[in-house]
Design an enzyme around this catalytic site. Structure first.
Site, mmCIF file in Angstrom:
data_model
loop_
_atom_site.group_PDB
_atom_site.id
_atom_site.type_symbol
_atom_site.label_atom_id
_atom_site.label_comp_id
_atom_site.label_asym_id
_atom_site.label_seq_id
_atom_site.Cartn_x
_atom_site.Cartn_y
_atom_site.Cartn_z
ATOM 1 N N ASN A 84 -30.042 66.027 8.531
ATOM 2 C CA ASN A 84 -28.949 65.813 7.567
ATOM 3 C C ASN A 84 -29.529 65.160 6.317
ATOM 4 O O ASN A 84 -29.161 64.043 5.971
ATOM 5 C CB ASN A 84 -27.885 64.862 8.133
ATOM 6 C CG ASN A 84 -27.448 65.244 9.519
ATOM 7 O OD1 ASN A 84 -27.021 66.368 9.750
ATOM 8 N ND2 ASN A 84 -27.559 64.321 10.454
ATOM 9 N N CYS B 103 -26.505 64.938 15.706
ATOM 10 C CA CYS B 103 -26.948 64.459 17.021
ATOM 11 C C CYS B 103 -25.778 64.060 17.924
ATOM 12 O O CYS B 103 -25.978 63.747 19.096
ATOM 13 C CB CYS B 103 -27.927 63.309 16.871
ATOM 14 S SG CYS B 103 -27.337 62.072 15.720
ATOM 15 N N GLY C 208 -0.127 0.390 39.158
ATOM 16 C CA GLY C 208 -0.842 1.634 38.898
ATOM 17 C C GLY C 208 -1.220 2.356 40.169
ATOM 18 O O GLY C 208 -1.159 3.594 40.232
ATOM 19 N N SER C 209 -1.589 1.612 41.203
ATOM 20 C CA SER C 209 -2.056 2.267 42.431
ATOM 21 C C SER C 209 -0.959 3.118 43.052
ATOM 22 O O SER C 209 -1.184 4.277 43.430
ATOM 23 C CB SER C 209 -2.517 1.214 43.440
ATOM 24 O OG SER C 209 -3.545 0.448 42.879
ATOM 25 N N LYS D 200 -14.621 7.644 42.193
ATOM 26 C CA LYS D 200 -13.235 7.822 41.778
ATOM 27 C C LYS D 200 -13.065 9.225 41.195
ATOM 28 O O LYS D 200 -13.940 9.710 40.482
ATOM 29 C CB LYS D 200 -12.882 6.827 40.666
ATOM 30 C CG LYS D 200 -12.689 5.401 41.140
ATOM 31 C CD LYS D 200 -12.132 4.560 40.001
ATOM 32 C CE LYS D 200 -11.811 3.159 40.502
ATOM 33 N NZ LYS D 200 -11.075 2.353 39.510
ATOM 34 N N ASP E 57 -5.665 -5.862 30.306
ATOM 35 C CA ASP E 57 -5.823 -4.396 30.339
ATOM 36 C C ASP E 57 -4.942 -3.770 29.251
ATOM 37 O O ASP E 57 -5.372 -2.901 28.485
ATOM 38 C CB ASP E 57 -5.428 -3.888 31.739
ATOM 39 C CG ASP E 57 -5.860 -2.445 31.975
ATOM 40 O OD1 ASP E 57 -6.775 -1.973 31.275
ATOM 41 O OD2 ASP E 57 -5.285 -1.799 32.879
ATOM 42 N N HIS F 271 -6.166 -1.539 26.139
ATOM 43 C CA HIS F 271 -5.622 -0.188 25.889
ATOM 44 C C HIS F 271 -5.187 -0.054 24.437
ATOM 45 O O HIS F 271 -5.507 0.933 23.767
ATOM 46 C CB HIS F 271 -4.409 0.088 26.790
ATOM 47 C CG HIS F 271 -4.746 0.224 28.238
ATOM 48 N ND1 HIS F 271 -3.811 0.091 29.235
ATOM 49 C CD2 HIS F 271 -5.915 0.462 28.861
ATOM 50 C CE1 HIS F 271 -4.401 0.251 30.414
ATOM 51 N NE2 HIS F 271 -5.681 0.487 30.210
ATOM 52 N N HIS G 24 -10.193 -4.786 37.168
ATOM 53 C CA HIS G 24 -10.285 -4.019 35.923
ATOM 54 C C HIS G 24 -10.045 -4.886 34.672
ATOM 55 O O HIS G 24 -10.833 -4.866 33.726
ATOM 56 C CB HIS G 24 -9.285 -2.868 36.014
ATOM 57 C CG HIS G 24 -9.264 -1.972 34.831
ATOM 58 N ND1 HIS G 24 -10.350 -1.235 34.442
ATOM 59 C CD2 HIS G 24 -8.267 -1.679 33.947
ATOM 60 C CE1 HIS G 24 -10.038 -0.526 33.360
ATOM 61 N NE2 HIS G 24 -8.775 -0.791 33.054
#
Ligand SMILES: NC(=O)c1ccc[n+]([C@@H]2O[C@H](COP(=O)([O-])OP(=O)(O)OC[C@H]3O[C@@H](n4cnc5c(N)ncnc54)[C@H](O)[C@@H]3O)[C@@H](O)[C@H]2O)c1
Ligand SMILES: [Fe+2]
Lengths: 866, 91
Positions: free
Chosen positions: A121, A252, A545-546, A619, A653, A657, A736
């Site tokens: 081509n 092709c 918390g637990s 943990k 704590d 935070h 903690h």
């Protein structure tokens, strides 16, 4: 190198001249605007169209292959169709804008391109590449196939003169006069040639890729066609003949082996014969294969390329009807034993009878992999499933459906693919692209990426009830079966009875008393069994918390029993992009009401839960907003019974935070408001709550403070203070809050100084923690003029608060021996470094800095600040 | 540097002429030769060639060639042909 004749000095000077000229032109071209470029392209296209016939005849005359009319059409496709595709495309300056993503795409030209042109081509490819180069502000040196040098040079001349007349820089195109392989090698290795675009035989493509230069080489094909029984056979036969005879099969992408379903095989061949194909009998097929395919190499013989069917028939002494367009040879398999199953760039087509769809697909795969990987495949079918499956199994950049392969692959005529004269064959074909090569392959696209603000959030429970007797609000929640989860001390203190009093009379109430310890897997398992046994629809977690954490995990596993906690605890950097998703399909639904009995963790509003794996000694921290309780009860009556030590620990704590969320890199105005208020309330009420446990106002406000601080850190996370405290608390069995207290003054001083390593923080400026601490000092009315003074006042105020809470003020104060501490130090630093908490810290802690912070905590007090 | 040794150039076409001129008289120049290109938006092939020729002629370093007021597009074109090191670009 050694096996090639060296170039003469004159030849080198000639080639150097071409490159230098092209390089200068490229430099000048780099200054052009989109309008400048577009003004050149259009007249080039018109000139190409005007000269399409003339160039076709030159190509035929020189190469002696192909069909005049078809070559003229190719020249027109290369100009008109390509123009139609490129005309409105931006290729200079900003080519795309994505304002919502903050991204701009800007084009950078490539420079000098060395472009190889094929014998099959020649002029159409030259026209096509000239237009692409101008549209993209590149310059090109063309290396035509030696057997197409003249027609290519003429095509390039026509393009060049038109381009320069319309403003293109002088020297923008040149074409090698008497091209040789040595010329190609020299140019392919030239330092000022920036890209090699090799459209040609495997030799040229391989040389291009071996040059060590960015290259686009496009490979050979071997197009399988699946003619499936649901196809429109009449259309398919016409399309295949049209395509396979187009320019005598030199494209092709044209059809090589047609795999025909058994049921339509005979009818299809009849149709082929009716429309001008000659179907070879076995003897004829054998002669054909021996003459057009080289038995040594297994490849087609160049002499047959681009010749008409009648010419080939005559050459091998085959008797065919006048006007025969195509020679068809049935084959019984694919591979070296079946010579006609390879690529044949002339009007000879192999056909194969497939007894099943499975066999048809496999045969097409065989053909595809016999030298045609990545190129083109064709399917005729009206069955969507067949078409899709064919697309999946063929490794071909162009999978042409119900249309001619060769003209289809060129794009823009039978389909909406990008028009091209270079078919990328992907990595399977040893190419860098699988695309229909187009202007975008002639551009470097630069991306200007603006800083974007990541979406942020503030997610909290939608109901929080606070102040004395807030527990009364549980009345409003209908429930058939409620489980109160608590632990022994809280049950003894009578808090469970208080809760029971406010549950509607028709609610069946059950109580689950779990051990007084951080939650363990076994406890959670037993809890889930109890929830199942009573078909619970409401859980009231009554505790610190637990207990609340235990209840969160029980609810998760009760609602989605297949939830795998190990997997859900997988680490993540950004909660929105995390790999592991929490379950959304649930077998049960239970409302979780969290009534906090400590004023610290704020677990009643957080999306976190911590589980202890005693056996593994670690943990597991779960974090997901789906863990957030539905209702939080912040009723101070439950915290009046907290012993002093617990009040101090949990209160500290809460303060940590708030302080950490306040300076976190994930803080936002929403979390800052909560953090600031929590800090203010803690300074004001914690000493009283500690000293006068019966002071309802102080207890009440501290209870609110803990919850408000948790609203902040639920969304902004904590920081390095928690990483240090987690490591230290776990190693030395220190509660903690107390562990946090030991680190706090040192962490504030650390965060307030210029970071040795900045934390990547797209949502804020990296270094603002010191100013935020100063703001907190102002909020607390601590005085001071400069930021530094204010930070020091804040540290002093924190130290004074800690003193009033009677907590140990140094690791030494805890009675830990120096040697023991020193021995533990490397391990502590490592655990702290692995802790995810610091990832939101404003300063990225180096491992050595973690050691230094532990050392400071050993010594304790900051001696009046620094 | 005397003011009259600054050669102002206007337009792309002016570049080639000015630099060819200068190349012809390079021997007569003492020290530094300054061209003011602030009136040149873009440079053409003839201009680049002339600049390149002058740079080659002045490569012995006796005469320094300074280009004033070169816009960044022209500067980038000079960069692409490796000419930025051949000239001074006073600010
Ligand atoms: N989910 C979260 O967002 C989050 C955040 C930080 C910590 N935690 C987890 O919380 C746990 C610590 O929670 P905590 O500090 O609330 O302590 P806790 O729940 O472990 O309670 C500590 C002790 O105080 C007792 N107690 C609780 N309330 C009392 C009251 N009103 N009167 C008398 N005694 C009372 C408990 O029975 C227990 O013996 C840890 O497991 C920690 O991992 C969770
Ligand atoms: Fe904490």
């Amino acid at each position: 190198m050694a096996d090639h004749a060296p170039l003469s000095e004159d030849r080198i000077a000639y080639l150097e001249g071409l490159v230098s000229q092209a390089r200068t032109a490229a430099a000048v071209f780099s200054q052009y605007t989109q309008d400048d470029v577009d003004r050149i392209v259009k007249p080039m296209v018109l000139a190409g169209l005007e000269q399409a016939q003339y160039l076709a005849s030159l190509a035929i005359e020189e190469t002696r292959l192909g069909v005049l009319e078809d070559k003229a059409i190719k020249n027109m496709v290369a100009t008109e169709f390509v123009y139609n595709y490129v005309k409105d495309k931006r290729t200079v300056g900003v080519i795309n804008e994505f304002p919502e993503r903050g991204i701009l795409e800007i084009a950078e030209p490539i420079g000098v391109i060395f472009s190889v042109l094929p014998v099959t081509n020649p002029t159409s490819t030259a026209l096509f590449k000239c237009i692409m180069a101008i549209k993209t502000r590149n310059t090109a040196i063309f290396g035509p196939h030696p057997r197409a040098a003249k027609c290519c040079a003429e095509a390039v001349r026509i393009m060049y003169e038109t381009a320069v007349k319309n403003g293109a820089p002088e020297g923008v195109f040149t074409c090698l006069d008497t091209p040789t392989i040595e010329d190609n090698r020299y140019l392919m290795h030239h330092k000022d040639v920036r890209l090699i675009d090799a459209t040609g035989g495997p030799g040229a493509v391989k040389a291009a890729y071996s040059s060590g230069k960015p290259a686009m080489g496009v490979g050979a094909g071997n197009t399988p066609v699946y003619l499936e029984k649901s196809a429109d056979v009449d259309m398919a036969v016409v399309d295949i003949i049209t395509s396979k005879t187009f320019d005598n099969g030199t494209i092709c992408a044209s059809e090589q082996t047609v795999v025909i379903d058994d049921g339509i095989y005979d009818a299809t061949l009849e149709k082929f014969a009716e429309l001008g194909a000659h179907i070879c009998n076995p003897e004829e097929a054998a002669i054909l294969s021996q003459t057009v395919i080289d038995p040594e190499t297994g490849f087609m013989r160049p002499i047959a390329v681009g010749q008409a069917a009648a010419t080939i028939a005559q050459y091998i002494g085959l008797k065919v009807k006048p006007g025969t367009k195509l020679l068809i040879a049935p084959i019984a398999g694919v591979g070296r034993g079946h010579p006609l199953s390879v690529e044949k760039l002339f009007p000879v087509l192999a056909v194969y009878r497939a007894r099943s769809r499975e066999e048809a697909f496999k045969t097409c795969v065989d053909v595809n992999h016999l030298g045609g990987i990545g190129h083109t495949a064709v399917v005729f079918s009206s069955n969507e499933e067949v078409i899709r499956k064919f697309g999946e199994v063929m490794n071909a950049g162009r999978i042409i459906v119900n249309s001619p392969g060769s003209i289809g692959a060129l794009g823009g005529v039978y389909n909406d693919m990008v028009p091209t004269f270079s078919f990328g064959c992907g990595t399977g074909g040893g190419n860098s692209t699988m695309d229909n090569v187009n202007i975008y392959h002639y551009l470097n696209v630069k991306r200007v990426a603006r800083r974007t603000q990541a979406h942020m959030w503030f997610r909290v429970p939608n109901q929080i009830y606070f102040n004395m007797n807030a527990i009364e609000n549980i009345r409003q929640f209908p429930s058939r079966s409620t489980m109160i989860i608590t632990n022994p001390p809280l049950e003894r203190l009578g808090h469970v009875d208080t809760v029971r009093r406010y549950l509607p009379p028709d609610t069946a109430v059950h109580v689950l008393v779990i051990p007084d310890a951080e939650p363990e897997a076994k406890v959670v398992r037993e809890g889930v069994e109890a929830l199942n046994a009573y078909k619970v629809d409401q859980i009231i977690a009554l505790g610190g918390g637990s207990v609340i954490d235990a209840a969160k995990i029980m609810k998760l596993q009760y609602e989605a029993p297949s939830a795998d906690l190990e997997e859900l605890a997988a680490p993540f950097l950004d909660i929105r992009k995390r790999v592991v998703q929490y379950p959304t399909e649930k077998v049960h639904h239970a409302r979780l009401i969290a009534a906090a009995t400590t004023s610290g963790t704020g677990s009643e509003v957080t999306p976190f839960a911590v589980l202890i794996d005693k056996e593994a000694g670690r943990k597991i921290t779960l974090a997901d907003y789906s863990l957030t309780p539905d209702v939080a009860i912040v009723d101070p009556q439950f915290v009046m019974t907290m012993p002093k030590g617990l009040t101090a620990d949990t209160g500290i704590d809460c303060l940590v935070h708030a302080l950490e969320a306040g300076v976190s890199i994930h803080s936002s105005p929403y979390t800052e408001a909560n953090a600031m208020q929590a800090i203010r309330l803690t300074f004001r009420y914690l000493p009283t709550a500690y000293a006068q446990p019966d002071n309802v106002e102080a207890r009440s406000m501290m209870h609110n403070a803990a919850c408000i601080a948790a609203l902040a850190f639920s969304n902004a996370s904590v920081g390095v203070n928690h990483a240090l405290a987690h490591a230290f608390g776990a190693r030395f069995g220190v509660p903690h809050g107390r562990a946090n207290a030991l680190m706090l003054p040192h962490v504030i001083a650390y965060n307030a100084s210029v970071p040795s390593k900045f934390m990547p923080s797209p949502n804020q400026r990296a270094y603002v923690a010191h100013k935020k601490y100063a703001l907190i000092a102002d909020l607390l009315g601590l005085g001071g003029e400069t930021v530094e003074e204010k930070v020091n006042h804040l540290i002093a105020a924190v130290e004074a608060l800690l003193d009033r809470l009677d907590v140990p003020r140094s690791i030494a104060d805890l009675g830990i021996a120096r040697e023991e501490f020193q021995q533990a130090l490397p391990g502590l630093a490592k655990v702290a470094f692995d802790d995810p908490s610091w990832r939101s810290n404003p300063r990225m802690p180096l491992a050595t800095e973690l050691v230094e912070l532990f050392e400071r905590a050993w010594h304790g007090r900051r001696a009046g600040g620094q | 540097m005397p003011v009259d040794s600054v050669w102002p150039i206007a337009g792309a076409e002016g570049v080639a002429r000015a630099f060819e001129d200068a190349a012809g008289r390079l021997e007569t120049v003492d020290g530094e030769l300054t061209f003011d290109l602030s009136g040149v938006r873009k440079v053409d092939v003839a201009g680049l060639r002339a600049m390149s020729a002058l740079a080659a002629k002045a490569a012995d370093g006796k005469v320094k060639i300074a280009l004033k007021g070169v816009n960044v597009d022209v500067y980038k074109a000079l960069k692409l042909v490796g000419l930025t090191t051949a000239f001074l670009f006073p600010v």
